[in-house]
Design a protein around this motif. Structure first.
Motif: not given
Length: 397
Positions: A199, A202-203, A206-207, A210, A232, A234-235, A237
């Protein structure tokens, strides 16, 4: 060692493998056998050996007596406990294909010996292939020492300085960097369990995505790379995966890993042979960010992965993620210590993250020492054979 072999049909051996596999499938860990995860060994409960011996005697297949069958039963249990699909091997076209744990590449022409390959096939529900016989064997150390002159170049020789001297009498000379390295090694992040670790990875992906920064994530197995890819996805991305199953256009995927907003998930990057160049404007954002999803058994492999960023004076950063459920931690950190750190990580006890990171590094050091002892053992055997056969003519091998 390097082994040259050929197919050698042996119905007695195949029948013995089938009987041994059937007997092993009824055994339960802890109750019937003990698992030594550090040395990857299986020890059958002594009280059970007599019962297994009676079953073996009542079967039609006889292979080198009861002792030979016991060895095969241990091999069947080894295949079950230590060899896993999408980790040490993959299934392609109905065949078991070995995956090199250091490079993540397939080795389709190689097989495990002593029945191990056949037991893995049986575990996967595949027909057993014809066993092989060894024609010749030679260790890597002895092979390289056949050359009159040896030299090499690598960015990660620091950990092997003593071994290179002990085995090959080769000194290591440090070559100054062409441009000052701007790589930032960020603090290791430690977690109690793998779910929390994934988790957090993945955070971070994504951070940074962006922000437009490219991210390269290194995993130790095909299974781990596919699992992370699903998280990944699921986000929402955009990402690309490179592993032993998805290896098409390998160089193209790696060469684009430095483009703005690129997310690349790959098994170990050792020896990929393609430089990652930063896309337009990426340097101003901080360059490529590399994530190691767990410690490898050799620190050199971690450094090779980190070395994919901040090339030739470019900016870049790297971070290691570990959990107390990682394979190397489970193998080399005592259970009591592991459980204590796990509990403290869950309660966020002060200083536990540093203790967890230190435990992971100590586990890695223990794994490196064990691997070194094994290589020295192979070398000693080579030396013993060479001394023992020194009386033979040169054409005798």
């Amino acid at each position: 060692p390097l082994i040259i072999s050929r197919a050698f049909p042996n119905e007695v051996f195949t029948d013995a493998c089938m009987v041994s596999n059937q007997l092993a499938s009824n055994l339960q860990p802890e109750a019937d056998y003990r698992i030594d995860r550090r040395y990857k060994e299986i020890e059958i409960n002594p009280r059970l050996k007599k019962e297994l011996a009676e079953r073996i005697k009542s079967s039609k297949a006889q292979f080198r007596g009861v002792g030979g069958h016991m060895e095969l039963i241990q091999q069947a249990l080894t295949a079950r406990e230590f060899f896993h699909r999408d980790d040490q091997y993959v299934i392609q076209d109905g065949k078991v294909v070995i995956v090199d744990e250091f490079t993540g590449r397939q080795m389709p022409q190689r097989t495990w010996r002593a029945g191990l390959h056949q037991f893995i096939e049986a575990k996967e529900g595949l027909p057993m292939t014809t066993p092989t016989e060894t024609l010749a064997r030679l260790s890597f150390q002895r092979f390289y020492r056949l050359f009159h002159k040896l030299s090499g170049m690598t960015g990660t020789a620091r950990e092997a300085i003593q071994e290179l001297w002990d085995i090959y009498q080769l000194p290591v000379v440090t070559v100054p960097e062409n441009r000052r390295c701007q790589r930032r090694i960020l603090p290791t992040r430690a977690f109690a369990d793998q779910e929390s670790k994934w988790e957090a990875i993945v955070e971070e992906i994504v951070h940074l995505n962006r922000q437009g920064r490219p991210v390269l994530v290194g995993t130790r197995s095909v299974e781990a790379s596919e699992h992370l890819a699903s998280l990944v996805e699921r986000t929402g991305t955009w990402y690309k995966v490179l592993n032993a199953v998805r290896h098409g256009e390998e160089a193209g995927i790696v060469s684009l890993a430095g483009e703005r907003g690129a997310v690349t998930i790959a098994t170990n990057m050792a020896g990929r042979g393609t430089d990652i160049k930063l896309g337009k404007g990426v340097a101003a954002l901080g360059g490529l960010h590399v994530i190691a999803s767990e410690c490898h058994e050799a620190q050199r492999i971690d450094r090779q992965l980190f070395g994919r960023c901040a090339r030739q004076g470019d900016p870049g950063s790297a971070r290691l993620f570990v959990s107390m459920e990682d394979e190397i931690v489970r193998r080399f950190v005592p259970e009591a210590v592991r459980n204590t750190i796990q509990g403290q990580l869950k309660t966020r006890f002060f200083g536990t993250r540093l203790a967890a990171a230190a435990a992971a590094r100590l586990a890695q050091s223990a794994a490196q020492r064990l691997a070194y002892r094994r290589r020295r053992g192979v070398l000693r055997m080579d030396t013993w054979l060479e001394d023992s056969l020194s009386f033979a003519r040169r054409d005798v091998s």
